[in-house]
Design a protein around this motif. Structure first.
Motif, PDB file in Angstrom:
ATOM      1  N   LEU A  11      -5.796   3.715 -21.399  1.00 30.99           N
ATOM      2  CA  LEU A  11      -4.647   4.622 -21.263  1.00 30.99           C
ATOM      3  C   LEU A  11      -3.937   4.443 -19.923  1.00 30.99           C
ATOM      4  O   LEU A  11      -2.758   4.772 -19.797  1.00 30.99           O
TER       5      LEU A  11
ATOM      6  N   LEU B 217      -0.728   2.259 -20.005  1.00 26.71           N
ATOM      7  CA  LEU B 217       0.503   2.680 -20.684  1.00 26.71           C
ATOM      8  C   LEU B 217       1.568   3.035 -19.649  1.00 26.71           C
ATOM      9  O   LEU B 217       1.274   3.690 -18.642  1.00 26.71           O
TER      10      LEU B 217
ATOM     11  N   LEU C  16       1.632  10.380 -21.606  1.00 28.24           N
ATOM     12  CA  LEU C  16       0.696  10.396 -22.728  1.00 28.24           C
ATOM     13  C   LEU C  16       1.061  11.494 -23.712  1.00 28.24           C
ATOM     14  O   LEU C  16       1.376  12.622 -23.330  1.00 28.24           O
TER      15      LEU C  16
ATOM     16  N   ASP D 117      -2.448  10.074 -28.153  1.00 29.73           N
ATOM     17  CA  ASP D 117      -3.119   9.126 -27.260  1.00 29.73           C
ATOM     18  C   ASP D 117      -4.495   9.639 -26.829  1.00 29.73           C
ATOM     19  O   ASP D 117      -5.341   8.841 -26.406  1.00 29.73           O
ATOM     20  N   LEU D 118      -4.703  10.949 -26.908  1.00 25.67           N
ATOM     21  CA  LEU D 118      -5.917  11.548 -26.352  1.00 25.67           C
ATOM     22  C   LEU D 118      -7.079  11.558 -27.337  1.00 25.67           C
ATOM     23  O   LEU D 118      -8.205  11.893 -26.972  1.00 25.67           O
TER      24      LEU D 118
ATOM     25  N   HIS E  64     -11.393   9.826 -27.287  1.00 20.06           N
ATOM     26  CA  HIS E  64     -11.946   9.625 -25.945  1.00 20.06           C
ATOM     27  C   HIS E  64     -12.921  10.752 -25.615  1.00 20.06           C
ATOM     28  O   HIS E  64     -12.866  11.838 -26.193  1.00 20.06           O
TER      29      HIS E  64
ATOM     30  N   ARG F 247      -2.565  10.314 -14.894  1.00 18.61           N
ATOM     31  CA  ARG F 247      -1.507   9.937 -15.813  1.00 18.61           C
ATOM     32  C   ARG F 247      -0.822  11.205 -16.313  1.00 18.61           C
ATOM     33  O   ARG F 247      -1.480  12.157 -16.746  1.00 18.61           O
TER      34      ARG F 247
END
Length: 297
Positions: free
Chosen positions: A182, A185, A189, A193-194, A197, A263
């Motif tokens: 990540l 990128l 985000l 995207d999360l 993880h 991020r």
């Protein structure tokens, strides 16, 4: 004539429900608070408290006194502020500030050197308190200025006796190892995207845990939370170990060690931090100076 100390003691007992808790707030022993209340009863000629289980409640006479107390304290405070303003408005004396821990770290601590240099006669005393307790302390007169954040995006309601102004809007970022996929990128985000993880997050019941849960509100699967840790430095240590990601407010974030990066999120959770003071202290040179140092608009 009613003594100010006895009036303040009754107001604190009314708010907190017991002599012991009022004594802790006022910095006295429970016996001393009891003596102040008895002295007040002799002065007005009627009982002001009645026993209720392990605590006490106000009698009708006590309630009438407490309801009138704010006007008395505001008048006294205006007298003090008028005297300070006459003295060229120079901030001096002691300003009692209450704030939650990350506001102390991120807002108050950086302001202290400038205040010390510009106002050598001003002593700033800081006590850590959660927002609800901090607002009560200011309203009760045991603190002069509070830094409090909103309640999950909703401004905390204030009594008419208090004023506030916006100091800071805090947002959360996802912190991860620089080598994490990540981190490569080049855009904020999104929720998708999360997924997939592993995470460390603050424990349930905290504002930061509410932030974390909101990230996954529109995601069909629950996040894979491996650790629940309240201390952000400890969260970052677990992130540095390479196993998990963490959502951390910028205001609360310690300096990042080598190899970690924050991020931004497309829809970041956020909270507003307000300064709160008594309306009767609007003219206080000390409060005005501290607010200016904190960047209040």
């Amino acid at each position: 004539m009613i003594e100010v100390g006895a009036l303040r003691a009754l107001r604190s007992v009314a708010a907190l429900g017991t002599l012991a808790r009022a004594a802790d707030e006022l910095g006295f022993t429970a016996s001393a608070v009891s003596q102040q209340i008895k002295r007040l009863e002799r002065q007005v000629g009627v009982p002001v408290l009645a026993p209720a289980g392990r605590g006490v409640v106000l009698t009708p006479a006590g309630r009438a006194i407490v309801d009138s107390a704010p006007e008395v304290f505001q008048a006294l405070e205006r007298c003090a502020e008028a005297a300070q303003s006459v003295a060229e408005g120079a901030p001096r004396g002691t300003l009692r500030v209450v704030a939650f821990s990350t506001a102390i770290r991120g807002l108050l601590a950086p302001a202290i050197p400038g205040l010390s240099a510009r106002c050598p006669e001003l002593r700033v005393e800081i006590v850590e308190q959660d927002p609800d307790e901090a607002l009560h302390s200011v309203d009760a007169g045991t603190a002069d200025l509070a830094l409090a954040h909103d309640a999950d995006g909703l401004p905390v309601p204030l009594p008419a006796s208090l004023n506030r102004c916006l100091l800071h809007t805090d947002v959360g970022d996802v912190v991860m190892p620089r080598t994490h996929p990540l981190a490569r990128l080049d855009r904020p985000l999104g929720n998708a995207d999360l997924i997939g993880h592993r995470w460390v997050t603050s424990p349930p019941g905290t504002v930061c845990h509410q932030w974390f849960r909101r990230l996954f509100a529109d995601v069909p699967e629950d996040p894979d939370v491996r650790h629940w840790v309240d201390d952000f430095s400890t969260q970052l240590a677990l992130v540095a170990a390479g196993e998990v990601l963490a959502l951390i407010p910028r205001l609360a974030r310690p300096p990042l060690r080598e190899g970690l990066v924050p991020r931004p999120l497309r829809r970041p959770p956020q909270r507003e931090v307000h300064a709160v003071w008594r309306s009767s202290a609007d003219a206080s040179p000390a409060i005005r100076t501290v607010l200016a140092e904190l960047g209040a608009g």
